[in-house]
Write an enzyme that holds these catalytic residues in place. Structure first.
Site, PDB file in Angstrom:
ATOM      1  N   SER A 154       1.301  -1.523   0.034  1.00  0.00           N
ATOM      2  CA  SER A 154      -0.072   0.014   0.053  1.00  0.00           C
ATOM      3  C   SER A 154       0.964   1.041   0.215  1.00  0.00           C
ATOM      4  O   SER A 154       1.807   0.618   0.286  1.00  0.00           O
ATOM      5  CB  SER A 154      -1.145  -0.407   1.200  1.00  0.00           C
ATOM      6  OG  SER A 154      -1.403   1.104   1.552  1.00  0.00           O
ATOM      7  N   TYR A 167      -2.048  -1.068  10.886  1.00  0.00           N
ATOM      8  CA  TYR A 167      -1.797  -1.812   8.924  1.00  0.00           C
ATOM      9  C   TYR A 167      -0.773  -1.203   8.231  1.00  0.00           C
ATOM     10  O   TYR A 167       0.063  -1.957   7.475  1.00  0.00           O
ATOM     11  CB  TYR A 167      -3.061  -0.440   8.590  1.00  0.00           C
ATOM     12  CG  TYR A 167      -3.408  -0.643   6.884  1.00  0.00           C
ATOM     13  CD1 TYR A 167      -4.563  -1.770   6.147  1.00  0.00           C
ATOM     14  CD2 TYR A 167      -2.732   0.394   5.930  1.00  0.00           C
ATOM     15  CE1 TYR A 167      -4.113  -2.159   5.097  1.00  0.00           C
ATOM     16  CE2 TYR A 167      -3.218   0.120   4.637  1.00  0.00           C
ATOM     17  CZ  TYR A 167      -4.082  -1.646   4.112  1.00  0.00           C
ATOM     18  OH  TYR A 167      -3.879  -1.371   2.556  1.00  0.00           O
TER      19      TYR A 167
HETATM   20  P1  NDP Z   1     -11.210  -6.295   1.111  1.00  0.00           P
HETATM   21  O1  NDP Z   1     -11.813  -6.092   1.864  1.00  0.00           O
HETATM   22  O2  NDP Z   1     -12.639  -5.479   0.191  1.00  0.00           O
HETATM   23  O3  NDP Z   1     -11.488  -7.765   0.612  1.00  0.00           O
HETATM   24  C1  NDP Z   1     -10.662  -8.322   1.577  1.00  0.00           C
HETATM   25  C2  NDP Z   1     -10.109  -9.978   0.826  1.00  0.00           C
HETATM   26  O4  NDP Z   1      -9.459 -10.915   2.486  1.00  0.00           O
HETATM   27  C3  NDP Z   1     -12.013  -9.833   1.632  1.00  0.00           C
HETATM   28  O5  NDP Z   1     -12.541 -10.952   0.949  1.00  0.00           O
HETATM   29  C4  NDP Z   1     -11.201 -11.059   3.172  1.00  0.00           C
HETATM   30  O6  NDP Z   1     -12.659 -11.926   3.536  1.00  0.00           O
HETATM   31  C5  NDP Z   1     -10.030 -11.130   3.046  1.00  0.00           C
HETATM   32  N1  NDP Z   1      -9.741 -11.456   4.753  1.00  0.00           N
HETATM   33  C6  NDP Z   1      -9.624 -10.843   5.105  1.00  0.00           C
HETATM   34  N2  NDP Z   1      -9.394 -11.091   6.729  1.00  0.00           N
HETATM   35  C7  NDP Z   1      -9.128 -12.341   6.530  1.00  0.00           C
HETATM   36  C8  NDP Z   1      -8.754 -13.002   7.016  1.00  0.00           C
HETATM   37  N3  NDP Z   1      -8.310 -13.421   8.496  1.00  0.00           N
HETATM   38  N4  NDP Z   1      -8.697 -14.381   6.964  1.00  0.00           N
HETATM   39  C9  NDP Z   1      -9.061 -15.226   5.366  1.00  0.00           C
HETATM   40  N5  NDP Z   1      -9.500 -13.706   4.235  1.00  0.00           N
HETATM   41  C10 NDP Z   1      -9.008 -12.968   5.212  1.00  0.00           C
HETATM   42  O7  NDP Z   1     -10.111  -5.298   0.110  1.00  0.00           O
HETATM   43  P2  NDP Z   1      -9.662  -4.933  -0.705  1.00  0.00           P
HETATM   44  O8  NDP Z   1     -10.240  -6.020  -1.445  1.00  0.00           O
HETATM   45  O9  NDP Z   1      -9.691  -3.622  -1.120  1.00  0.00           O
HETATM   46  O10 NDP Z   1      -7.662  -5.205  -0.691  1.00  0.00           O
HETATM   47  C11 NDP Z   1      -7.297  -6.405  -1.276  1.00  0.00           C
HETATM   48  C12 NDP Z   1      -5.949  -5.769  -0.771  1.00  0.00           C
HETATM   49  O11 NDP Z   1      -5.131  -4.724  -1.762  1.00  0.00           O
HETATM   50  C13 NDP Z   1      -5.342  -6.112   0.961  1.00  0.00           C
HETATM   51  O12 NDP Z   1      -3.636  -6.647   0.803  1.00  0.00           O
HETATM   52  C14 NDP Z   1      -5.299  -4.451   0.887  1.00  0.00           C
HETATM   53  O13 NDP Z   1      -4.724  -4.195   2.291  1.00  0.00           O
HETATM   54  C15 NDP Z   1      -4.276  -4.012   0.200  1.00  0.00           C
HETATM   55  N6  NDP Z   1      -4.688  -2.537  -0.552  1.00  0.00           N
HETATM   56  C16 NDP Z   1      -6.567  -1.966  -1.050  1.00  0.00           C
HETATM   57  C17 NDP Z   1      -6.309  -0.437  -1.658  1.00  0.00           C
HETATM   58  C18 NDP Z   1      -7.774   0.141  -1.888  1.00  0.00           C
HETATM   59  O14 NDP Z   1      -7.807   0.414  -1.835  1.00  0.00           O
HETATM   60  N7  NDP Z   1      -8.889  -1.041  -1.926  1.00  0.00           N
HETATM   61  C19 NDP Z   1      -5.313   0.236  -1.636  1.00  0.00           C
HETATM   62  C20 NDP Z   1      -3.769   0.110  -1.597  1.00  0.00           C
HETATM   63  C21 NDP Z   1      -3.601  -1.870  -0.695  1.00  0.00           C
HETATM   64  P3  NDP Z   1     -14.449 -12.140   4.117  1.00  0.00           P
HETATM   65  O15 NDP Z   1     -15.019 -11.038   2.604  1.00  0.00           O
HETATM   66  O16 NDP Z   1     -14.648 -12.786   4.644  1.00  0.00           O
HETATM   67  O17 NDP Z   1     -14.015 -10.343   4.796  1.00  0.00           O
END
Ligand code: NDP
Length: 246
Positions: A154, A167
């Site tokens: 990020s 984070y």
């Molecule tokens: P979302 O919150 O939309 O999705 C995250 C996913 O990770 C969900 O499917 C969630 O599952 C899963 N997850 C969370 N916790 C766990 C856990 N304990 N065990 C297994 N699975 C888990 O996030 P994004 O799609 O936005 O983000 C994806 C990645 O990109 C992350 O690493 C985030 O930090 C990074 N990122 C995102 C940005 C953005 O603007 N969106 C910018 C910079 C980085 P469930 O649905 O079941 O909770």
């Protein structure tokens, strides 16, 4: 420019790729895009119903049949990851890629309000889980002719920012972990790189920026060229780099 990469339709044909956090957001889209380009995807996440919905979408589109691994990175131990690696080896023989995408934002708060539990959860889910998973999967990744490990960082994984607490620290640690692995495996068939997705229209982004109009943001589909590039053989010689997907 990698973010303009145009993936050939059969880029990932014959490859098996594990995607964590595949139930929604960027991970869901990556799973669908990898499958669309020919991969067999292993969908890992904590909410089985969401993984099943993605599985069904892949099936309805006529792509290679996916596999589902329900796993909560919060509670998983080295044992779980080793068992998962054995299952993958028995079922597929080798693994061509891992997208470490699952992550939590945890709580944005002043530094003085960071709570120990929230801190530990962010580090566990965003760093320790992916570390143990990669460790367990290395032998099965090394069985592939060429394998790609991709971590997700990020903007706050490069420069700390007020109120981004655990984070930001977890993303700095993610970049460090990726560099250690990339350097150590440099002479092997396993390459390791990092993606910084940039602001993307997902649930996590709207939690961090509730007042923002999501329509002003890139969608997960918009940022897929970088993800496809890093999973396909066109990036075979890339190692120890961080790619901005926007
Ligand atoms: P979302 O919150 O939309 O999705 C995250 C996913 O990770 C969900 O499917 C969630 O599952 C899963 N997850 C969370 N916790 C766990 C856990 N304990 N065990 C297994 N699975 C888990 O996030 P994004 O799609 O936005 O983000 C994806 C990645 O990109 C992350 O690493 C985030 O930090 C990074 N990122 C995102 C940005 C953005 O603007 N969106 C910018 C910079 C980085 P469930 O649905 O079941 O909770």
């Amino acid at each position: 420019k990698v973010h303009d990469y145009q993936a050939p339709a059969d880029l990932l044909a014959g490859k098996t790729i594990l995607v964590t956090g595949a139930g929604e957001g960027i991970g869901r889209q990556a799973a669908l895009s990898f499958a669309q380009h020919g991969a067999t995807v292993i969908l890992l996440g904590r909410t089985t119903a969401k993984l099943e919905a993605v599985y069904d979408e892949i099936e309805a589109a006529g792509y290679a049949q996916a596999a589902i691994v329900p796993l909560d990175l919060k509670g998983a131990t080295a044992r779980h990851y080793k068992d998962m690696a054995s299952t993958i080896e028995n079922q597929f023989g080798h693994l061509d890629g891992v997208l470490h995408n699952a992550g939590i934002l945890s709580i944005l708060s002043p530094f003085s309000h960071i709570e120990e539990n929230d801190w530990n959860d962010a580090l566990q889910i965003n760093v320790t889980g992916p570390m143990l998973m990669t460790q367990a999967l290395m032998p099965v990744l090394e069985k592939a002719p060429s394998a790609s490990v991709v971590f997700t960082s990020s903007g706050v994984g490069r420069k700390g920012r007020a109120y981004w607490g655990s984070y930001a620290v977890s993303k700095f640690a993610t970049e460090g972990l990726a560099q250690v692995i990339a350097d150590e495996y440099e002479t092997t068939s396993v390459r390791t790189n990092v993606i910084n997705p940039g602001a993307t229209r997902t649930k996590m982004r709207s939690k961090a920026y509730p007042a923002e109009d999501p329509k002003t943001l890139k969608t997960a589909l918009d940022i897929m060229p970088t993800y496809l590039y890093l999973m396909g053989d066109d990036s075979k010689n890339e190692n120890n780099l961080c790619f901005d997907a926007q």
